[in-house]
Scaffold this active site. Sequence first.
Site, mmCIF file in Angstrom:
data_model
loop_
_atom_site.group_PDB
_atom_site.id
_atom_site.type_symbol
_atom_site.label_atom_id
_atom_site.label_comp_id
_atom_site.label_asym_id
_atom_site.label_seq_id
_atom_site.Cartn_x
_atom_site.Cartn_y
_atom_site.Cartn_z
ATOM 1 N N ASP A 97 7.052 6.657 -3.679
ATOM 2 C CA ASP A 97 6.976 6.912 -2.135
ATOM 3 C C ASP A 97 7.452 8.554 -1.933
ATOM 4 O O ASP A 97 8.856 8.685 -1.381
ATOM 5 C CB ASP A 97 7.840 5.921 -1.345
ATOM 6 C CG ASP A 97 6.992 4.590 -1.302
ATOM 7 O OD1 ASP A 97 5.876 4.494 -1.492
ATOM 8 O OD2 ASP A 97 7.779 3.488 -0.979
ATOM 9 N N ASP A 138 3.464 -3.542 -6.115
ATOM 10 C CA ASP A 138 4.408 -2.731 -5.504
ATOM 11 C C ASP A 138 5.715 -3.429 -5.352
ATOM 12 O O ASP A 138 5.832 -4.684 -5.477
ATOM 13 C CB ASP A 138 3.983 -2.292 -4.260
ATOM 14 C CG ASP A 138 4.515 -1.235 -3.348
ATOM 15 O OD1 ASP A 138 5.558 -0.702 -4.342
ATOM 16 O OD2 ASP A 138 3.948 -0.731 -2.358
#
Length: 927
Positions: free
Chosen positions: A602, A527
Amino acid sequence: QQTGSTGMAPVLVLWLAVCLTGTWAVDRGNFKTCDQSAFCKRQRALKPGESPYRALLETMELTNTRLTLQLINDNNKVRLLLELYRLQGNITRVKINELKPLKPRYEVPDVLIREPPTEPLSILSQDENGVVLSLGAESQRVIISARPFRLDIMEGSDVLMSLNSRGLLAFEHLRMRKDTFSYKVTSTVASVFVSVYSVPCADATTKEEEEKVEDGMWEETFKSHSDGKPNGPSAISLDFSLPGVEHVYGIPEHADPLRLKTTDNGDPYRLYNLDVFQYELFNPMALYGAVPVMLAHNAQRTTGIFWFNAAETWVDISSNTAGKTVFGKMLDYVQGSSETPQTDVRWISESGIIDVFLMLGPTAKDVFSQYASLTGTQSFPPLASIAYHQCRWNYNDQEDVKSVDAGFDEHDIPYDFIWLDIEHTDGKRYFTWDPHKFVRLENLFCTLVAIVDPHIKIDSNYKIHNEIRSRGFYVKNKDGGDYEGWCWPGSAGYPDFTRADMRAWWASMFAYDQYEGAMENMYTWNDMNEPSVFNGPEVTMHKDAMHGAWEHRDLHNIYGFYVQMATAEGLTQRSGGVERPFVLTRAFFAGSQRYGAVWTGDNAAEWDHLKISIPMCLSLGLVGISFCGGKFDQNWLTPSTELLVRWYQTGAYQPFFRAHAHLDTPRREPWLFGPENTALIREAIRQRYTLLPYWYQQFYNAHQTGEPIMRPLWVEYPQDPATFALDDEYLIGRDLLVHPVTEEGSRGVTAYLPGKDEVWFDVHTFQKHSGAQNLYIPVTMSSIPVFQRGGSIIPRKLRVRRSSTCMEHDPYTLFVALSPQRSAVGELYIDDGHTFNYQKKEFIHRRLSFSNNALSSVDLAPDAQFTTNSWIERIVFLGASKPSKVTLKTADGQESQLEFDFDAAVSVLTLRKPGMNAGADWTVTLQ
C-alpha cells in the site's frame, strides 16, 4: 475469543474512517522498535567480545553426510549441538540447536523443495585447538576453532566468511519458570541486604535467576496488548563477518535503497510481516514480506546467507568503511592503511533454531542457482498475466466492469486482466458475489482477478465459516478457543494454513462446483495475509495464538506463504492440473516465488514511492522473487498527471504491471486525463505489449535457472564498482537497460551505460552509445530511456492488439544489435501461453545468433514438439553496414533474396517480409 478483542467494533470503525478520509500515513507508534521488542533489545545489548561458547572437540562425530559437535556455554553450562553439512552446489549448511531442549524447537517445514543433497566431508587436520575440514573443490575448507567457538570458511588463503568471530552467538535455552512469588522475595531480600550493608552479594541470585529479572522474558506488553510467553526466552543470534565486502543486498521487504545501510546508529532491519498502510520510505521498518536472504558482493566474489527462520527477525549491519568519504578512502590508500574492508552482519530471531545456508558462489548467478536449489524458482505464469492489469478498490458492479472493458477498446489501449477488490463479495464473505451487483458473470468476457483474503467472517449462515469451524481448522487462541480478530468483515476467524489438511480443503474451495461463479478466465489475489488483524498487536496476530503445538511467534513469517501456496494449488487443481495459476500475494517468505507474484504493498501516489519501487523489486529479484511490481495507489487528492504518466512508463518496464486506486479516490482509468495524457499512457502500455515475447522468455529463464528478471547492473558487470550501488536503473535480463524518469519536472536523466567494451542502442532512436560512461539523456513527457545491448537479439511483436491473447499468432520482428566485440545472440521461446504442457516438452525454444555476417535460428530443444502459426515478418539490424544483397536459406535448402532498406543516418538495416516460420531452422546471410 482472543483476550482484548471484544468491544472492538469502534476501533474498526475508527480505523476505516482514518483510512478513508486520507489523513493517515503510517503511524510508527503502532509498530515496535528494537527497544520495544524485548528479545531484540536483550540480544542487542550483547556487545562484541570473547564468546562464552566453546567447542567440545571430543564430542565430534563425522559421518559421510554430516559433522556433529557439541558446544558449551561456559557461563551457564548449557550444551548445544552443532551440525555441519557440505551440500551439493557449493553450499555449506550450519545448524545449531539445544542438545537436550525441554521440548522441540520449531524448524521451518515446506519451504525447501527437498532435503538438500549432501557431499562427503573429510578432516584435513585436527588438534586440541580445532579441526580443519575439506569442502572439496578449489581448496575450500572449514576451520572450526574450539576456544572460543568460531567457524571460518576459507578458499586458499582468503577468508570468505566467519561465524561468531565477534562472539555474538547467543542461544536462549528453554527452561522452566520458577515460582514467581518466592523469586520476588529472594531478589528483594538480596537487594535490601546489598543496599543496607554495602557489600557485594554475587551469590544472592543464580545466574539464571538474574536473567529472569529482565523485562519481557516471560511476558511483555506493547500498547494495550499483552504477550504471555509460556516457553520463556527463546531468542537466537549469530554474527557473520564478510572480509573484503562493502556491499550487501537483499533481506526484503524494506522501502530502502538496494544497497543495505549500516544500522549502528539506528534500528536493525526488521523482518516481520506486517500490514503497514502508506509506509515510510528510507528506514528499516518491517513491511509485508520477509525473505531472510542476504547477498554480499565485491569485484572478486558474490556470496549469500540464507537464515532459515520464520520468527520475528532483526538484522544488524556494520562496516569498517561505513561513513568514510571517497576522499577518506583515498587518504587511507595514500597513507598505506592496511585495513581490509569488512562488513559484519548479525541475525537475531525470537525463537526456533539456528539453521543457515552459506551460499559460496563464486558468481552472482551461482548464488541464484544455489538458492533456487533450496527453495525453487519463480513460477512460470500464464503469458497474459505479464501483460497489463487494470485494478481498483472497487469496480462497482457488473455494468461498471463492462464499461471499463469497453473503454479500453474505445481508446485503443490493450489490457488483459481486470481486478475485483473486496466489495464484489456478499458482505466481505470470500468465495461469494454480491447478489445485486454481480449476477450473470458468464456475460463478462474479460479475464478477472478476484480477491480472496484469509480472514473469514464469523457468520453462522456463511458456508465457508461453518466448514472451517466444524473441521477445527481455525487458528486457536492460547486458551484453546478459536482465535478471533477484526478485519474487513468485522469479527473474523483465521484459518490455520500451516495444516496440510486445511490447505487441501482451502484448495478444494476453488473448484468450479464449490466457488459459485468462478470461471476458467478468473484468477486470485491474496491480500491481508501477513495476517492483518486490525485490533491485534502491530495490526497482526497475537504471538501466543496457537497452530497446533506451535505458537504463532515461531512461524509468523510463513503464514502468507502458506495462504498463497494453498490458493495456487486450488487454481491448479480446478483444471485437473492443466492450467497454470496466477496468484498475487502481499505477504511472502523464502520460497514464495514458486506460487506467483508479489507487489510492493500500500504505497502512495507520490514521486518518492515511484522511485523506491525500483530498488524494492530489485531486492526481491535477488532473493528469487522475480514477479514483482509497484503500483500507482493511494492518494485522496488527484495526483499530478505527470506523476500518473511516469508511473505507467515505469510500470511498463517492471515484471508485474498493474495500476490500482483506492476506494475514495477519483476514477483513474487511463483515458480520464485528457487526450495528450491518454496518448502517453497508451504508448507506454503498447511498449509493454511489443516486448511480451522478450518478457515471456525472461520468465521462462527465471523459471529454469532462478536468475532474476529485473536485475541490478552489478549482476552482469560484477567487476565494475560504478554499478554496485546503482538502483535508479536496471537490466531486464541481460540485454535491456532501463532508466525510468522518476523525478518531477525532469528535463533529463543521466544513465550509466556499463561495460568498457560494450555498445548500447537507444531502442527508440537507434542511436549508438559506448559503454562505461555516464550518458545525459534529454527527456520529454514521452520519454522512457531504454537501451539494447550490442551483441543481443530481442524478439518483439509490433502488431499490438487489444490483449496478449489476440496477439498469439501474430508475427515477430527481430532486433539484432551488433557489437564490434562479439557475435549477437538471443533466444525465442514459444508455447501455448497458459498450460503446464511445456513440462511435457510442448514448446519451441530457438537460439538466434549472428556471426560472420550470417543470422541463424537453431533449435535449442530438438526433443520438444510444438507448432506455431507465427512467422518472422521483419529483421532490424542496429549498427549495421549496407550489404550488396541479402539471402535467405531455409531448412529445406531453398535460397531466395530478401528486400531490404538501409538508413545510413543511424546505420539501421531492415529486412522486410522474410516470411519464415518462427519455429523453423533458417539462415539469413548479408553479403
